[in-house]
Design an enzyme around this catalytic site. Structure first.
Site, PDB file in Angstrom:
ATOM      1  N   ASP A 185       0.837  -1.176   0.000  1.00  0.00           N
ATOM      2  CA  ASP A 185       0.000   0.000   0.000  1.00  0.00           C
ATOM      3  C   ASP A 185       0.884   1.242   0.000  1.00  0.00           C
ATOM      4  O   ASP A 185       1.691   1.448   0.897  1.00  0.00           O
ATOM      5  CB  ASP A 185      -0.883  -0.041   1.252  1.00  0.00           C
ATOM      6  N   ASP A 231      -8.734  -0.702   1.665  1.00  0.00           N
ATOM      7  CA  ASP A 231      -8.702  -0.008   0.377  1.00  0.00           C
ATOM      8  C   ASP A 231      -9.921  -0.357  -0.453  1.00  0.00           C
ATOM      9  O   ASP A 231     -10.586   0.508  -1.009  1.00  0.00           O
ATOM     10  CB  ASP A 231      -7.445  -0.407  -0.412  1.00  0.00           C
ATOM     11  N   THR A 246      -3.024   5.089  -4.074  1.00  0.00           N
ATOM     12  CA  THR A 246      -2.030   5.886  -3.366  1.00  0.00           C
ATOM     13  C   THR A 246      -0.669   5.791  -4.024  1.00  0.00           C
ATOM     14  O   THR A 246       0.095   6.743  -3.996  1.00  0.00           O
ATOM     15  CB  THR A 246      -1.911   5.432  -1.909  1.00  0.00           C
ATOM     16  N   THR A 247      -0.371   4.639  -4.619  1.00  0.00           N
ATOM     17  CA  THR A 247       0.918   4.526  -5.291  1.00  0.00           C
ATOM     18  C   THR A 247       0.898   5.330  -6.579  1.00  0.00           C
ATOM     19  O   THR A 247       1.825   6.080  -6.873  1.00  0.00           O
ATOM     20  CB  THR A 247       1.233   3.059  -5.610  1.00  0.00           C
TER      21      THR A 247
END
Lengths: 543, 535
Positions: free
Chosen positions: A63, A394, A96-97
């Site tokens: 994550d 997520d 998020t990445t």
């Protein structure tokens, strides 16, 4: 003599200040450095990171936000990237990445312009424009799912959930989990869905396959006193009392002292104390409750009292579980027994104590209303469970978001390629420096499909060529052409059900642009010496 | 991990950057796999009936000798994060199944070992994971196909004893397997609810005692508490006892709120004394009135009360622990009473026989409560030459209890001695040939890894391991019988059905799933960031 120029000491000794173009380039380098660390986690073939901190606690994760947090970034410019990862996490929960990787690529692309003395503000203006255009385009082409059709709606949500889980450890069981996640999110009150009301409980041991969803509330057996085992452990249609009361024989006031003159009075004081607690207990029993749950401890006396009356009790129940029960039963948590009546107890169909792995769980199901559910997660090791929990979180966030905003776009780099094509075409229609800059932004967008194919070990140059060709030649038909992970090639990712909520992409593009622009707009950093360094300097000074 | 920007200036991105090190890509993967293999190799020697024990000495000099995988790993205090994962893996198996804690680690290690050569071939780790996942699926399905059912009921439990014996085979108790297996099964059956297929372990109490041999271990239909009667002159045996369980001390009650009693005259002092003495009298009277013939008290009582109790012929036990109180209450049907005034006859528990026994030559006595009204509580009294043996005996019995419980929950079994693993290996290998693509390699690797357990088993038994395993493999294919395994104890037959060596299906499936899960997790890591100078 009078021409002597005095040195002006403006800043405290030890303050680090750097400025100008060199500084800006240095900032970009630092950002790119951290992006390089993070980018291997992108996509379904992304790898995990094992990060051990000074205290020896290790975390295995994929994550982006978690990695960024655990890295403990101190570089001020890089900090902005950490912040956007966090904001994406709290806003959308997934992507998020991508947001960090994309921001890094924008910076990378702008590096050559900075070297050529293009003013950073010009860059910022162009990027903002490009970002605006992208957002418009996403809204234009996003596919709206038919909310009327329950079945289709459900399957759309499931697809979004499984796309979010693609890159995670639980990818192997994504079908079962996406089902669970969608059910869990749908169990929430549709008017005010609060993700906190979905509990995720981790029980070590057992295989992933044994994870399950409880349509209600479940929590681990709390610390109990002697007598607990004599209480019944299964109830049908029980009445549940939710309390925030300490049920223990104890001194009522901390600093009070009783002075007794007459030894005969002694017994009365003792009895008065007992009466206090017995009164509380009686009131609870009178209300008709047969399950008593309290946020605060329930002592041995109360436990035995309840056991005597076939009532189940649990003290020190976690606040979040109490909240869930309170929402789902629609009853308030009571903090006094004064005026405690049968109206204040909740109901459900079934309460049962079950053995899950080596733990015992209290499971409450069959509530009249919806509003909360609990996922019991099983797995071999603690780190495994922790990572699975993050991945589920997520997915829950994505589904939650998709429910509020039902538009989806295709993932696997398809939407990024389409935006890139769109911007390239748009760039050709404008005059001036901006033309090049917008093209640079368009190029930066390509990082997502490129990185996905690189992480999968594909020939990324080859795949990028195919994608570009496809998108430019037939923009209409190939609008959703993205990376095909299964067969090392390209395919229509909309058709292979790699779906992402459009909201996620919208947020990703604006957050990344904001972060990049912020880094670009900085031309000087003044860093005060940290307290520790300061001490060192003054010590050296004394020598 | 110092970094420089394009103009050559160093910059610090993360806190204490100079004290962190980073391994990436194949370097990281190799480091992880090696760590896992080291742990697995360490465990290999304790597999099987002829597996060896390990001695572990902890920080306080406490010595543990054991052969239980989970216990070894837990007490090793490993530091390496990957090794820690394996410790948790084995713990997970222990929590869920209670058996196979060594094999699961060995299998996970073998899977990673096999993946090394696949990685060298240039296969993407996530492809390997996918292959493993598929192979595991095939293996589990195969297990479901070859599994057998064993039948038993409350009277005929011979088959359960045999299963328990397999689990005990590798343990220190193996001299007395027959007896201990029988005790374990009887204990489980005593508390089991066969209809609901539920076994509550907290109703079985394991009590250890040094002295005698493991063979003297006995099953007591009731509860043992390691205590004495409060007064040596109290009778040592009570028949048809009516038990009062008290959680209040035999003392004048004390208010919890801070208090002060002002005594300002001799009269008041005498009054106080009188009241105190009255309390004791009143308390013993209340107990006597309720008809109790035995008092168990969670707290203590002073000599005055003790004396009074003796006078009133009320045997009593003081300082009984909370968990014991609870167990006794369940067994005898008593209610725990918090105040003397609430004591009534209905709240008393009943037991046919309560005896104070001394065991061996030690001074410590035990009170045995037998023939309780609710028999669903039993105690296994484990005896042994020294503390280490007793502790290991307890662990082994725990394993046997787990096996029995699992069989009650699900009576399907697979054959042991590596038979199930070899059979699955053959099946997976066969299936791999029908799959095109890179996955074929990883599926085949999985089938190789499955053999690691039988190989370790054979080599621990002093056989020529590779030869023995390949021979069985051949026989299994020829005869198509999945119950041929390694003949560890030279019984003269490879037929595990005849040797009655079997494992629970649930445990075996769990083992495969957990090991695969762990291998996948470790393979997925390609980046390690950690403080320098560790490990």
């Amino acid at each position: 003599m009078s021409h002597f120029t005095p040195t002006i000491v403006l800043l405290k000794e030890g303050t680090d200040s750097s400025q100008g173009k060199g500084h800006l380039l240095s900032n970009i380098d630092a950002c790119v450095e951290i992006v390089n660390t993070l980018k291997t986690t992108l996509g379904p073939r992304g790898m995990d990171k094992l990060i051990t901190n000074d205290r020896g606690k290790s975390t295995v994760t994929n994550d982006g936000a978690t990695v960024m947090r655990l890295l403990d970034v101190v570089h001020p410019a890089v900090q902005t990237l950490v912040d956007i990862a966090m904001s994406q996490d709290s806003e959308v929960g997934d992507g998020t990445t991508s947001v960090v990787v994309f921001a890094g690529e924008i910076l990378e692309q702008s590096r050559s312009f900075i070297k050529e003395n293009v003013h950073p503000q010009t860059l910022i203006k162009a990027f903002r424009k490009a970002c605006f255009k992208c957002r418009e385009r996403i809204k234009e082409i996003a596919v709206k799912s038919n909310v009327e059709d329950e079945k289709q709606w459900n399957s759309m949500l499931k697809k979004c959930a499984s796309t979010a889980m693609n890159s995670k450890l639980i990818a192997g069981h994504k079908d079962a989990f996406s089902d669970m996640v969608v059910q869990a999110v749908r169990s929430l009150d549709p008017e005010f869905p609060e993700v906190d009301l979905i509990g995720i409980k981790k029980v070590g041991g057992g295989a992933m396959e044994e994870s399950f969803l409880v349509n209600g509330v479940a929590f681990k057996k709390t610390f109990s006193y002697a007598g607990f085992e004599q209480q019944p452990k299964k109830f049908t249609t029980p009445k549940i009392a939710l309390l925030n009361i300490e049920l223990e024989l104890k001194n009522e006031k901390e600093n009070a002292e009783i002075r007794i003159k007459d030894p005969k009075e002694y017994q009365k004081i003792v009895e008065a104390e007992w009466e206090l607690i017995y009164e509380k207990l009686e009131k609870i029993v009178e209300s008709g409750a047969n399950i008593v749950l309290s946020r605060l401890p329930i002592g041995d006396l109360a436990t035995q009292y309840f056991a005597d009356r076939d009532i189940f009790c649990a003290g020190r129940v976690e606040e979040s579980d109490m909240k869930r029960l309170s929402v789902i039963t629609g009853k308030q948590i009571q903090s006094t027994t004064n005026g405690f009546t049968s109206e204040m107890v909740g109901e459900c169909e079934l309460m049962e104590e079950k053995q899950i792995g080596s733990e015992r769980y209290n499971i409450f199901t069959g509530f009249e209303k919806q509003g909360s559910s609990t996922i019991i997660l099983r797995g071999g090791a603690e780190q495994f469970l922790a990572e699975s929990e993050r991945s589920l979180h997520d997915a829950i966030m994505v589904v939650h978001r998709a429910m509020l905003n039902s538009n989806v776009v295709a993932g696997g780099g398809a939407i990024e390629m389409e935006l890139s094509r769109y911007l390239h075409e748009y760039a050709k229609t404008i005059y001036g420096k901006e033309q090049m800059l917008i093209s640079a932004f368009a190029k930066a967008l390509e990082i997502i499909p490129r990185q996905i194919s690189q992480n999968a070990g594909f020939d990324s140059v080859d795949i990028m060529n195919k994608l570009r060709k496809g998108h430019f030649e037939k923009p209409k038909e190939n609008i959703w052409m993205g990376v095909d992970i299964e067969n090392e090639g390209v395919c229509n990712t909309m058709k292979s059900f790699v779906w992402e909520p459009s909201l996620m992409k919208l947020n990703m593009i604006s957050a990344a642009t904001d972060a990049a622009c912020l880094v670009l707009s900085v031309d000087e950093t003044v860093k005060s010496p940290s307290l520790q360094d300061n001490n060192k300097i003054s010590m050296e000074g004394r020598k | 991990m110092l970094r420089y920007d394009s103009s050559g200036k160093p910059f610090i991105i993360i806190r204490d950057q100079d004290q962190k090190e980073r391994l990436t890509g194949s370097e990281a993967r190799k480091a992880n796999i090696l760590a896992a293999m080291t742990v697995a190799n360490l465990m290999k020697t304790s597999i099987g009936p002829l597996g060896m024990d390990k001695i572990l000495v902890d920080q306080d000099g406490e010595v543990t000798a054991t052969n239980d995988g989970a216990t070894i790993l837990k007490n090793m205090q490993v530091e390496n994060p990957i090794a820690k994962l394996l410790v948790e893996l084995s713990q997970g198996q222990d929590d869920e199944i209670g058996d196979g804690t060594t094999s699961v680690v060995v299998l996970a290690g073998a899977l990673l070992e096999e993946s090394l050569s696949l990685l060298e071939k240039g296969i993407h780790p996530s492809k390997i994971s996918e292959g493993y996942e598929k192979a595991c699926d095939i293996a589990v399905k195969h297990l479901l196909k070859i599994c057998d059912k064993i039948e038993f009921d409350k009277e005929n439990y011979g088959s359960l004893v045999k299963a328990a014996k397999t689990s005990l085979g590798s343990k220190i108790v193996n001299q007395y397997t027959e007896k201990i297996a029988k005790i374990s099964v009887e204990a489980v059956l005593a508390v089991a609810d066969l209809e609901r297929k539920d076994v509550r372990f907290d109703l079985i109490k394991l009590e250890g005692k040094t002295g005698g041999t493991l063979g003297d271990t006995e099953l007591i239909d009731g509860i043992i508490i390691p205590k004495n009667f409060s007064h040596p002159q109290m009778p040592k045996q009570i028949k048809n006892a009516k038990i009062a369980i008290l959680t209040c001390p035999f003392e004048p009650p004390k208010p919890k709120t801070g208090h002060k009693l002002d005594i300002d005259s001799v009269k008041k002092y005498k009054e106080l004394l009188e009241i105190e003495q009255n309390y004791f009298k009143e308390m013993t009277d209340l107990v006597k009135k309720s008809g109790a013939t035995l008092v168990l008290c969670q707290w203590g009582f002073d000599d005055e009360a003790n004396h009074l109790l003796l006078q009133k012929k009320l045997p009593a036990v003081r300082w009984v622990s909370g968990t014991d109180i609870e167990l006794i209450a369940i067994a005898t049907g008593a209610r725990i009473v918090p105040r003397f005034s609430e004591l009534t006859e209905k709240k008393l528990g009943k037991a046919g026989m309560v005896t104070e026994k001394s065991l061996g030559t030690t001074d410590e006595n035990m009170i045995v409560i037998e023939k309780c009204s609710n028999t669903k509580t039993v105690t296994i009294l484990v005896k042994g030459g020294n503390k280490m043996v007793v502790e290991e005996g307890k662990r082994s019995i725990h394993d046997a209890l787990c096996v029995t419980r699992n069989l009650i929950k699900d009576n399907r079994i697979v054959y042991g001695g590596g038979a199930a693993e070899i059979s699955c290996s053959v099946a997976v290998n066969k299936a791999s040939k029908e799959i095109t693509g890179i996955e074929q390699y990883s599926i085949r690797a999985f089938s190789q890894a499955l053999l690691s357990v039988p190989i370790a088993l054979a080599s621990n038994s002093g056989l020529n391991s590779l030869e023995a395993v390949s021979e069985i493999q051949l026989k299994q294919i020829e005869k198509e019988s999945p119950f041929l395994g390694i003949d560890c104890i030279s019984m003269g037959t490879n037929n595990m059905k005849e040797q009655y060596v079997f494992d629970t299906l649930r445990g075996k499936i769990q083992e495969f799933l957990l090991a695969t899960q762990m291998a996948k997790m470790i393979l997925k890591i390609d980046d390690i960031i950690r403080p320098t100078g560790q490990y």
